[in-house]
Design a protein around this motif. Structure first.
Motif, short mmCIF file in Angstrom:
data_model
loop_
_atom_site.label_atom_id
_atom_site.label_comp_id
_atom_site.label_asym_id
_atom_site.label_seq_id
_atom_site.Cartn_x
_atom_site.Cartn_y
_atom_site.Cartn_z
N ALA A 102 19.06 6.83 46.94
CA ALA A 102 17.84 6.02 46.98
C ALA A 102 18.05 4.87 47.96
O ALA A 102 19.17 4.39 48.16
N ASP A 103 16.95 4.44 48.55
CA ASP A 103 16.93 3.30 49.47
C ASP A 103 16.15 2.19 48.79
O ASP A 103 14.94 2.31 48.59
N VAL A 104 16.82 1.10 48.44
CA VAL A 104 16.16 0.04 47.68
C VAL A 104 15.10 -0.69 48.48
O VAL A 104 14.30 -1.44 47.90
N THR A 105 15.08 -0.52 49.79
CA THR A 105 14.05 -1.18 50.59
C THR A 105 12.76 -0.36 50.66
O THR A 105 11.76 -0.82 51.23
N ASP A 106 12.77 0.84 50.09
CA ASP A 106 11.64 1.77 50.16
C ASP A 106 11.05 1.92 48.76
O ASP A 106 11.69 2.48 47.86
N GLU A 107 9.84 1.43 48.58
CA GLU A 107 9.20 1.45 47.26
C GLU A 107 9.09 2.86 46.69
O GLU A 107 9.35 3.08 45.50
N ALA A 108 8.72 3.81 47.53
CA ALA A 108 8.58 5.19 47.07
C ALA A 108 9.92 5.77 46.66
O ALA A 108 10.02 6.51 45.66
N SER A 109 10.97 5.45 47.39
CA SER A 109 12.31 5.94 47.07
C SER A 109 12.77 5.40 45.72
O SER A 109 13.34 6.12 44.90
N VAL A 110 12.50 4.13 45.47
CA VAL A 110 12.87 3.53 44.18
C VAL A 110 12.07 4.17 43.05
O VAL A 110 12.60 4.46 41.97
N ALA A 111 10.80 4.41 43.28
CA ALA A 111 9.96 5.06 42.26
C ALA A 111 10.49 6.45 41.92
O ALA A 111 10.54 6.84 40.74
N GLN A 112 10.89 7.21 42.93
CA GLN A 112 11.45 8.54 42.69
C GLN A 112 12.75 8.46 41.89
O GLN A 112 13.00 9.28 41.01
N LEU A 113 13.57 7.45 42.22
CA LEU A 113 14.81 7.25 41.47
C LEU A 113 14.51 7.00 40.00
O LEU A 113 15.12 7.62 39.11
N TYR A 114 13.59 6.09 39.71
CA TYR A 114 13.24 5.79 38.33
C TYR A 114 12.72 7.03 37.62
O TYR A 114 13.12 7.32 36.47
N ASP A 115 11.82 7.76 38.27
CA ASP A 115 11.24 8.95 37.63
C ASP A 115 12.32 9.95 37.26
O ASP A 115 12.35 10.47 36.13
N ALA A 116 13.21 10.24 38.19
CA ALA A 116 14.23 11.26 37.95
C ALA A 116 15.24 10.82 36.91
O ALA A 116 15.58 11.58 35.98
N ALA A 117 15.73 9.61 37.04
CA ALA A 117 16.78 9.14 36.14
C ALA A 117 16.27 8.94 34.72
O ALA A 117 16.94 9.29 33.75
N GLN A 118 15.07 8.39 34.60
CA GLN A 118 14.54 8.12 33.26
C GLN A 118 14.07 9.40 32.58
O GLN A 118 14.15 9.50 31.35
N ALA A 119 13.62 10.37 33.34
CA ALA A 119 13.27 11.67 32.75
C ALA A 119 14.50 12.33 32.15
O ALA A 119 14.44 13.00 31.11
N ALA A 120 15.64 12.12 32.77
CA ALA A 120 16.88 12.76 32.32
C ALA A 120 17.56 11.98 31.21
O ALA A 120 18.14 12.57 30.28
N ARG A 121 17.51 10.65 31.27
CA ARG A 121 18.34 9.85 30.36
C ARG A 121 17.61 8.71 29.67
O ARG A 121 18.24 7.89 29.02
N GLY A 122 16.32 8.64 29.81
CA GLY A 122 15.55 7.61 29.14
C GLY A 122 15.44 6.34 29.96
O GLY A 122 16.06 6.20 31.02
N PRO A 123 14.63 5.39 29.48
CA PRO A 123 14.37 4.17 30.25
C PRO A 123 15.65 3.35 30.48
O PRO A 123 16.59 3.39 29.68
N PHE A 124 15.64 2.61 31.58
CA PHE A 124 16.74 1.69 31.82
C PHE A 124 16.59 0.46 30.93
O PHE A 124 15.53 -0.16 30.89
N ASP A 125 17.64 0.13 30.20
CA ASP A 125 17.63 -1.14 29.48
C ASP A 125 18.59 -2.16 30.09
O ASP A 125 18.64 -3.31 29.67
N ILE A 126 19.36 -1.73 31.10
CA ILE A 126 20.15 -2.63 31.94
C ILE A 126 19.84 -2.27 33.38
O ILE A 126 19.88 -1.10 33.75
N VAL A 127 19.53 -3.26 34.20
CA VAL A 127 19.37 -3.05 35.64
C VAL A 127 20.25 -4.06 36.37
O VAL A 127 20.11 -5.27 36.18
N VAL A 128 21.17 -3.55 37.18
CA VAL A 128 22.06 -4.39 37.97
C VAL A 128 21.70 -4.18 39.44
O VAL A 128 21.99 -3.13 40.01
N ALA A 129 21.04 -5.17 40.02
CA ALA A 129 20.61 -5.10 41.42
C ALA A 129 21.76 -5.60 42.29
O ALA A 129 21.90 -6.80 42.53
N ASN A 130 22.57 -4.68 42.73
CA ASN A 130 23.80 -5.01 43.44
C ASN A 130 23.74 -4.70 44.94
O ASN A 130 24.47 -5.32 45.72
N ALA A 131 22.89 -3.78 45.36
CA ALA A 131 22.87 -3.37 46.76
C ALA A 131 22.61 -4.56 47.66
O ALA A 131 21.74 -5.41 47.39
#
Length: 252
Positions: free
Chosen positions: A57-86
């Motif tokens: 994922a590219d954090v500067t690209d809104e669509a890329s971040v949205a795709q990341l959220y959709d895929a990861a949360q579909a597989a493992r549920g919502p994020f309850d910790i977000v570490v913005a490190n990039a």
């Protein structure tokens, strides 16, 4: 440390602070989604650890971040910790800082941080809890020469932290920034190489000059940052909110 959370997102998870943070959270039983732009580095971190999951994922690209959220949360549920490190760093005297360099620093370090956490806010509100942690920099708390764009972007991250913390203070969501000095990462190696190139010093002398910025005279280990993130995710840090925590040996 009493971590009750289940699914974390760590951006820039292929090396350095992101890698250490992902491995530390996974060791506490948290499923961790790591992202970055280089799948080989991400796969290396995830290899052999069933709790770490790699996504490009590219954090500067809104669509890329949205795709990341959709895929990861579909597989493992919502994020309850977000570490913005990039993040990224580059240096130039202010008078020779190009608009392209300025915009690149803002895009990755500040806009990227915002895009990373924004999709998590409403789901965390619905869940009634969460942890948002920005990896900022000591440069977000002080001025430094020749890195004006980087300093401005990291000051922006600290401001974003404080604004979100105030907005979410009536919830069980905390928002904090960790502000390390120089950390032993690939980014530091590039900084040292730049010093060598521009000053003619050898690498050992350049590293010593960097370490002097820390009153303890040393470079910080990525694990120190990861351990601070872990503490912020624990139940004992429920009242820590809106803070910019300096890991700098007393530099500020």
């Amino acid at each position: 440390m009493g971590i009750a959370f289940k699914h974390a997102l760590v951006t820039g998870g292929g090396s350095g602070i992101g890698k250490a943070t992902a491995e530390t959270l996974a060791a506490q039983g948290v499923d961790v989604t790591i992202c970055g732009r280089r799948i080989d580095a991400l796969d290396t971190v995830a290899a052999g650890n069933p709790r770490i999951h790699a996504h490009v994922a590219d954090v500067t690209d809104e669509a890329s971040v949205a795709q990341l959220y959709d895929a990861a949360q579909a597989a493992r549920g919502p994020f309850d910790i977000v570490v913005a490190n990039a993040g990224m760093a580059a240096s130039a005297p202010a008078g020779r800082t190009t608009l392209d360099l300025w915009q690149q620093m803002m895009s990755v370090n500040l806009t990227g941080a915002f895009l990373t956490v924004r999709p998590a806010v409403d789901p965390m509100r619905k869940a009634g809890r969460g942890r948002i942690i920005f990896i900022a920099s000591i440069a977000g708390l002080k001025g430094s020469p020749y890195i004006s764009a980087y300093v401005a972007s990291k000051h922006g991250v600290v401001g974003l932290t404080r604004a979100l913390a105030a907005e979410l203070a009536q919830t069980e969501i905390t928002v904090n920034a960790v502000c390390p000095g120089y950390v032993e990462t690939p980014m530091l190696e590039r900084t040292i190489a730049n010093i060598v190139d521009k000053t003619g010093r050898d690498a050992e002398a350049a590293r010593a000059a960097v370490a002097k910025d820390n009153p303890q005279g040393r470079i910080i280990a990525p694990q120190e940052v990861a351990d601070t993130v872990m503490w912020l995710c624990g139940e004992g840090a429920r009242s820590v909110n809106g803070q910019a925590i300096a890991l700098s040996g007393g530099e500020v």
